[in-house]
Write a protein that holds these residues in place. Structure first.
Motif, PDB file in Angstrom:
ATOM      1  N   LEU A   1      65.396  69.156  62.489  1.00 42.15           N
ATOM      2  CA  LEU A   1      66.669  68.473  62.281  1.00 42.15           C
ATOM      3  C   LEU A   1      67.303  68.115  63.617  1.00 42.15           C
ATOM      4  O   LEU A   1      67.692  66.966  63.853  1.00 42.15           O
ATOM      5  N   ALA A   2      67.384  69.079  64.511  1.00 42.14           N
ATOM      6  CA  ALA A   2      68.026  68.849  65.810  1.00 42.14           C
ATOM      7  C   ALA A   2      67.244  67.868  66.671  1.00 42.14           C
ATOM      8  O   ALA A   2      67.793  66.876  67.158  1.00 42.14           O
ATOM      9  N   PHE A   3      65.968  68.117  66.855  1.00 42.18           N
ATOM     10  CA  PHE A   3      65.211  67.328  67.818  1.00 42.18           C
ATOM     11  C   PHE A   3      64.811  65.967  67.264  1.00 42.18           C
ATOM     12  O   PHE A   3      64.755  64.986  68.008  1.00 42.18           O
ATOM     13  N   GLY A   4      64.562  65.872  65.966  1.00 41.41           N
ATOM     14  CA  GLY A   4      64.294  64.571  65.360  1.00 41.41           C
ATOM     15  C   GLY A   4      65.518  63.674  65.417  1.00 41.41           C
ATOM     16  O   GLY A   4      65.421  62.476  65.703  1.00 41.41           O
ATOM     17  N   ARG A   5      66.675  64.263  65.173  1.00 40.28           N
ATOM     18  CA  ARG A   5      67.913  63.477  65.279  1.00 40.28           C
ATOM     19  C   ARG A   5      68.191  63.085  66.708  1.00 40.28           C
ATOM     20  O   ARG A   5      68.599  61.955  66.981  1.00 40.28           O
ATOM     21  N   LEU A   6      67.970  63.988  67.641  1.00 39.09           N
ATOM     22  CA  LEU A   6      68.157  63.663  69.050  1.00 39.09           C
ATOM     23  C   LEU A   6      67.284  62.465  69.418  1.00 39.09           C
ATOM     24  O   LEU A   6      67.770  61.488  70.000  1.00 39.09           O
ATOM     25  N   ASN A   7      66.012  62.517  69.076  1.00 42.04           N
ATOM     26  CA  ASN A   7      65.101  61.421  69.410  1.00 42.04           C
ATOM     27  C   ASN A   7      65.511  60.118  68.746  1.00 42.04           C
ATOM     28  O   ASN A   7      65.466  59.055  69.359  1.00 42.04           O
ATOM     29  N   HIS A   8      65.942  60.195  67.487  1.00 45.39           N
ATOM     30  CA  HIS A   8      66.344  58.975  66.780  1.00 45.39           C
ATOM     31  C   HIS A   8      67.660  58.415  67.326  1.00 45.39           C
ATOM     32  O   HIS A   8      67.777  57.217  67.594  1.00 45.39           O
ATOM     33  N   VAL A   9      68.643  59.268  67.497  1.00 44.23           N
ATOM     34  CA  VAL A   9      69.953  58.827  67.979  1.00 44.23           C
ATOM     35  C   VAL A   9      69.843  58.162  69.350  1.00 44.23           C
ATOM     36  O   VAL A   9      70.487  57.149  69.613  1.00 44.23           O
TER      37      VAL A   9
ATOM     38  N   GLU B   1      62.679  70.345  48.996  1.00 44.84           N
ATOM     39  CA  GLU B   1      64.056  70.524  48.523  1.00 44.84           C
ATOM     40  C   GLU B   1      64.895  71.264  49.558  1.00 44.84           C
ATOM     41  O   GLU B   1      66.038  70.861  49.848  1.00 44.84           O
ATOM     42  N   TYR B   2      64.346  72.326  50.115  1.00 42.66           N
ATOM     43  CA  TYR B   2      65.075  73.099  51.120  1.00 42.66           C
ATOM     44  C   TYR B   2      65.397  72.222  52.329  1.00 42.66           C
ATOM     45  O   TYR B   2      66.519  72.232  52.836  1.00 42.66           O
ATOM     46  N   ALA B   3      64.431  71.445  52.776  1.00 42.71           N
ATOM     47  CA  ALA B   3      64.662  70.553  53.913  1.00 42.71           C
ATOM     48  C   ALA B   3      65.810  69.596  53.619  1.00 42.71           C
ATOM     49  O   ALA B   3      66.690  69.387  54.462  1.00 42.71           O
ATOM     50  N   GLU B   4      65.808  69.021  52.440  1.00 41.29           N
ATOM     51  CA  GLU B   4      66.860  68.071  52.068  1.00 41.29           C
ATOM     52  C   GLU B   4      68.216  68.755  52.003  1.00 41.29           C
ATOM     53  O   GLU B   4      69.207  68.251  52.545  1.00 41.29           O
ATOM     54  N   ARG B   5      68.265  69.886  51.351  1.00 48.70           N
ATOM     55  CA  ARG B   5      69.545  70.580  51.214  1.00 48.70           C
ATOM     56  C   ARG B   5      70.021  71.151  52.553  1.00 48.70           C
ATOM     57  O   ARG B   5      71.217  71.143  52.836  1.00 48.70           O
ATOM     58  N   TYR B   6      69.116  71.641  53.365  1.00 52.21           N
ATOM     59  CA  TYR B   6      69.437  72.151  54.701  1.00 52.21           C
ATOM     60  C   TYR B   6      70.073  71.051  55.538  1.00 52.21           C
ATOM     61  O   TYR B   6      71.054  71.271  56.243  1.00 52.21           O
ATOM     62  N   ALA B   7      69.522  69.849  55.442  1.00 47.01           N
ATOM     63  CA  ALA B   7      70.010  68.721  56.245  1.00 47.01           C
ATOM     64  C   ALA B   7      71.273  68.077  55.688  1.00 47.01           C
ATOM     65  O   ALA B   7      72.112  67.615  56.456  1.00 47.01           O
TER      66      ALA B   7
ATOM     67  N   GLN C   1      58.180  60.458  61.248  1.00 52.29           N
ATOM     68  CA  GLN C   1      57.660  60.035  59.955  1.00 52.29           C
ATOM     69  C   GLN C   1      56.192  59.628  60.044  1.00 52.29           C
ATOM     70  O   GLN C   1      55.446  59.802  59.088  1.00 52.29           O
ATOM     71  N   ASP C   2      55.781  59.104  61.186  1.00 52.93           N
ATOM     72  CA  ASP C   2      54.393  58.687  61.373  1.00 52.93           C
ATOM     73  C   ASP C   2      53.470  59.837  61.771  1.00 52.93           C
ATOM     74  O   ASP C   2      52.263  59.764  61.570  1.00 52.93           O
ATOM     75  N   TRP C   3      54.028  60.885  62.341  1.00 52.39           N
ATOM     76  CA  TRP C   3      53.251  62.032  62.811  1.00 52.39           C
ATOM     77  C   TRP C   3      52.652  62.796  61.635  1.00 52.39           C
ATOM     78  O   TRP C   3      53.285  62.925  60.585  1.00 52.39           O
ATOM     79  N   ARG C   4      51.440  63.309  61.778  1.00 58.16           N
ATOM     80  CA  ARG C   4      50.833  64.197  60.796  1.00 58.16           C
ATOM     81  C   ARG C   4      50.365  65.448  61.518  1.00 58.16           C
ATOM     82  O   ARG C   4      49.568  65.383  62.450  1.00 58.16           O
ATOM     83  N   THR C   5      50.852  66.586  61.064  1.00 60.78           N
ATOM     84  CA  THR C   5      50.447  67.865  61.626  1.00 60.78           C
ATOM     85  C   THR C   5      49.020  68.165  61.201  1.00 60.78           C
ATOM     86  O   THR C   5      48.647  67.936  60.051  1.00 60.78           O
ATOM     87  N   GLU C   6      48.254  68.688  62.132  1.00 61.77           N
ATOM     88  CA  GLU C   6      46.887  69.107  61.846  1.00 61.77           C
ATOM     89  C   GLU C   6      46.823  70.619  61.909  1.00 61.77           C
ATOM     90  O   GLU C   6      47.332  71.238  62.844  1.00 61.77           O
TER      91      GLU C   6
ATOM     92  N   GLN D   1      62.262  62.013  57.194  1.00 58.07           N
ATOM     93  CA  GLN D   1      62.768  60.919  56.360  1.00 58.07           C
ATOM     94  C   GLN D   1      64.288  60.874  56.405  1.00 58.07           C
ATOM     95  O   GLN D   1      64.888  59.802  56.532  1.00 58.07           O
ATOM     96  N   ILE D   2      64.923  62.018  56.313  1.00 59.48           N
ATOM     97  CA  ILE D   2      66.385  62.092  56.349  1.00 59.48           C
ATOM     98  C   ILE D   2      66.910  61.713  57.734  1.00 59.48           C
ATOM     99  O   ILE D   2      67.874  60.961  57.855  1.00 59.48           O
ATOM    100  N   ASN D   3      66.271  62.212  58.780  1.00 60.16           N
ATOM    101  CA  ASN D   3      66.687  61.899  60.151  1.00 60.16           C
ATOM    102  C   ASN D   3      66.484  60.428  60.485  1.00 60.16           C
ATOM    103  O   ASN D   3      67.187  59.886  61.337  1.00 60.16           O
TER     104      ASN D   3
END
Length: 163
Positions: free
Chosen positions: A139-147, A99-105, A62-67, A54-56
């Motif tokens: 954080l790294a790879f999601g941003r890479l893909n989005h950017v 929370e950790y994900a948000e603060r980490y990012a 965002q559409d992916w769901r881990t199984e 969501q942040i990236n």
């Protein structure tokens, strides 16, 4: 997309595999290992992963769901992650993961002793390290893909595709 991908090439495979053959496959392997070897539970894993997505702004992420074990999170889970501060739909571990994900990012310098005290009640040291590595990957790879605009043109390749 920002990167020109030759006709007939899969965008992710081309960018992550062919363009940077010394780095891309290693990065893809790390990304895959996060999913294959996690010891975290599905809900805290997905809470952290989705909040990072969501942040990236990564559409695909965002559409992916881990199984895990044949299970995925419920359709309302992404909204619960967005509302992690106030939702009753997440347990304490999942709320802390979001929370950790948000603060980490967004504010990794603001991770104070109060936060770590709460984390250590819910997570072992090994789980904190694992979650931190997962967050770094997303954080790294999601941003890479989005950017690079890959998030609108991709499907997640399998490990076999990357060989």
């Amino acid at each position: 997309m920002i990167i020109d991908v030759p006709e007939g090439k899969h965008p992710i495979m081309y960018v992550w595999g062919e363009m940077v053959p010394g780095i891309g496959p290693a990065a893809a392997n790390f990304s895959q290992k996060v999913y294959e070897d996690t010891t975290l539970g599905l809900r805290e894993f997905e809470a952290a992963r989705l909040r990072t997505a969501q942040i990236n702004g990564c559409i695909f992420c965002q559409d992916w769901r881990t199984e895990m074990g044949g299970k995925t999170v419920e359709d309302t889970f992404p909204q619960a992650v967005t509302d992690w501060r106030t939702t009753q739909d997440l347990d304490d571990r999942s709320k802390l993961a979001a929370e950790y994900a948000e603060r980490y990012a967004l504010d990794h310098h603001g991770l104070d002793q109060e936060f770590w005290s709460r984390m250590k009640v819910e997570y072992s040291d090994a789980e904190i390290v694992e979650l931190s590595m997962c967050l770094g990957s997303w954080l790294a790879f999601g941003r890479l893909n989005h950017v690079l605009g890959l998030d609108t043109a991709c499907v997640l390749p399998t490990k076999q595709d990357l060989k």
